[in-house]
Design an enzyme around this catalytic site. Sequence first.
Site, PDB file in Angstrom:
ATOM      1  N   HIS A  51      24.186   1.332   9.825  1.00 59.37           N
ATOM      2  CA  HIS A  51      23.996   0.922   8.507  1.00 59.37           C
ATOM      3  C   HIS A  51      23.472  -0.020   7.946  1.00 59.37           C
ATOM      4  O   HIS A  51      23.364  -0.924   8.743  1.00 59.37           O
ATOM      5  CB  HIS A  51      25.309   1.199   7.730  1.00 59.37           C
ATOM      6  CG  HIS A  51      25.361   1.406   6.232  1.00 59.37           C
ATOM      7  ND1 HIS A  51      25.076   0.322   5.401  1.00 59.37           N
ATOM      8  CD2 HIS A  51      25.535   2.562   5.485  1.00 59.37           C
ATOM      9  CE1 HIS A  51      24.885   0.801   4.089  1.00 59.37           C
ATOM     10  NE2 HIS A  51      25.254   2.279   4.136  1.00 59.37           N
ATOM     11  N   GLY A  75      23.242   1.188  -3.858  1.00 59.06           N
ATOM     12  CA  GLY A  75      24.105   0.357  -4.767  1.00 59.06           C
ATOM     13  C   GLY A  75      23.138  -0.219  -6.054  1.00 59.06           C
ATOM     14  O   GLY A  75      23.653  -0.979  -6.903  1.00 59.06           O
ATOM     15  N   GLU A  85      18.357   6.074   4.459  1.00 54.93           N
ATOM     16  CA  GLU A  85      18.792   5.184   3.444  1.00 54.93           C
ATOM     17  C   GLU A  85      17.990   4.258   3.059  1.00 54.93           C
ATOM     18  O   GLU A  85      17.813   2.938   3.690  1.00 54.93           O
ATOM     19  CB  GLU A  85      20.302   4.707   3.609  1.00 54.93           C
ATOM     20  CG  GLU A  85      21.282   5.515   3.902  1.00 54.93           C
ATOM     21  CD  GLU A  85      22.645   5.386   3.653  1.00 54.93           C
ATOM     22  OE1 GLU A  85      23.235   6.054   2.909  1.00 54.93           O
ATOM     23  OE2 GLU A  85      23.107   4.139   4.017  1.00 54.93           O
ATOM     24  N   GLU A 116      23.769  -2.205   5.785  1.00 55.48           N
ATOM     25  CA  GLU A 116      24.707  -3.293   5.527  1.00 55.48           C
ATOM     26  C   GLU A 116      25.087  -4.020   6.850  1.00 55.48           C
ATOM     27  O   GLU A 116      25.390  -5.361   6.886  1.00 55.48           O
ATOM     28  CB  GLU A 116      25.792  -3.044   4.724  1.00 55.48           C
ATOM     29  CG  GLU A 116      25.359  -2.493   3.335  1.00 55.48           C
ATOM     30  CD  GLU A 116      26.171  -1.674   2.653  1.00 55.48           C
ATOM     31  OE1 GLU A 116      27.303  -1.388   3.043  1.00 55.48           O
ATOM     32  OE2 GLU A 116      25.706  -1.126   1.523  1.00 55.48           O
ATOM     33  N   LYS A 176      32.680   2.301   2.507  1.00 59.60           N
ATOM     34  CA  LYS A 176      32.516   1.143   2.555  1.00 59.60           C
ATOM     35  C   LYS A 176      33.655   0.073   2.691  1.00 59.60           C
ATOM     36  O   LYS A 176      34.780   0.542   2.711  1.00 59.60           O
ATOM     37  CB  LYS A 176      31.426   0.470   1.512  1.00 59.60           C
ATOM     38  CG  LYS A 176      30.060   1.409   1.550  1.00 59.60           C
ATOM     39  CD  LYS A 176      29.081   0.867   0.870  1.00 59.60           C
ATOM     40  CE  LYS A 176      27.626   1.837   0.945  1.00 59.60           C
ATOM     41  NZ  LYS A 176      26.559   1.214   0.504  1.00 59.60           N
ATOM     42  N   ASN A 195      30.647   7.429   2.383  1.00 63.25           N
ATOM     43  CA  ASN A 195      30.940   6.034   2.944  1.00 63.25           C
ATOM     44  C   ASN A 195      31.657   5.246   1.964  1.00 63.25           C
ATOM     45  O   ASN A 195      31.068   4.775   0.935  1.00 63.25           O
ATOM     46  CB  ASN A 195      29.626   5.605   3.404  1.00 63.25           C
ATOM     47  CG  ASN A 195      29.594   4.049   3.981  1.00 63.25           C
ATOM     48  OD1 ASN A 195      30.714   3.734   4.184  1.00 63.25           O
ATOM     49  ND2 ASN A 195      28.410   3.534   4.402  1.00 63.25           N
TER      50      ASN A 195
HETATM   51  P1  13P Z   1      25.272   3.991  -2.818  1.00 73.77           P
HETATM   52  O1  13P Z   1      25.270   5.919  -3.034  1.00 73.77           O
HETATM   53  O2  13P Z   1      26.392   3.323  -3.542  1.00 73.77           O
HETATM   54  O3  13P Z   1      24.008   3.693  -3.241  1.00 73.77           O
HETATM   55  O4  13P Z   1      25.608   3.634  -1.148  1.00 73.77           O
HETATM   56  C1  13P Z   1      24.767   4.449  -0.322  1.00 73.77           C
HETATM   57  C2  13P Z   1      25.061   4.146   1.073  1.00 73.77           C
HETATM   58  O5  13P Z   1      24.844   3.000   1.530  1.00 73.77           O
HETATM   59  C3  13P Z   1      26.059   5.132   1.763  1.00 73.77           C
HETATM   60  O6  13P Z   1      25.991   4.788   3.028  1.00 73.77           O
END
Ligand code: 13P
Length: 252
Positions: free
Chosen positions: A96, A174, A168, A98, A11, A9
């Site tokens: 997700h 992150g 997740e 976010e 992002k 992903n």
């Molecule tokens: P990170 O691997 O940067 O922690 O992000 C995970 C994520 O949100 C994948 O969708």
Amino acid sequence: MRKKIVAGNWKMNTLPAEGVELAKGVAAGRGGVCECVDFIVCPPFTHLSTVAEALKGSGIALGAQNCAAEEKGAYTGEVSAAMIAALGCKYVILGHSERRQYYGETSETLNKKMAQAYANGLTPIYCVGENLDEREAGKHFDVVKAQIEEVVYNLTAEQFKNLVIAYEPVWAIGTGKTATAEQAQEIHAYIRKVLSAKFGAAADECAILYGGSCKPSNAAEIFAKADVDGGLIGGAALKAEDFLAIGKGFEK
Ligand code: 13P
């Protein structure tokens, strides 16, 4: 046998040319990783068509990070499931954290997005996961159960066969803080139980990915767990070498 999946992903990262370079890097190194692993990359909408071109013949699948809840029409700024499917996407990430957190996505919206995804032949990668407060209060099981019941339980048996789940934990995204392999296994097994309560034995075929600070150094341990079928990778998916090395986590 469940699929083993490593999905990236990206992002809101990479400019178009950088995205193409990244995709080319992943495609070039793919042969060095077991064919038993399915790789998926999910770039921003703006690079879907050029990345699709860069991935041609590589066997790596393309996914989008979101799609609209509506079919088409006067929805300024939205991108429909039909549009991303037409560009060669096979997958779409939905729900997700976010998007739930910053863009107010609710189960109601997600039910519509799931319907659009299926209507256009896409396989949703449906994300669930608790935040830190919920984990500390011991509510993580209830949170993911509700996220599944309110959306996944509305699928038909046929649709459920084309679904990937990503667990997740928000506190691990992150942050550099990864769930331990034991924590991942515990909740993945629970998710499978919740899925089997509705879909029976088909739950055994559903790939459940772990996401949250997954990297080459911890992937093998997490992927070794019985109910972890791969990863949804953020930061480490932005380097072809690291992304591919995560796929090698299945070989250890
Ligand atoms: P990170 O691997 O940067 O922690 O992000 C995970 C994520 O949100 C994948 O969708």
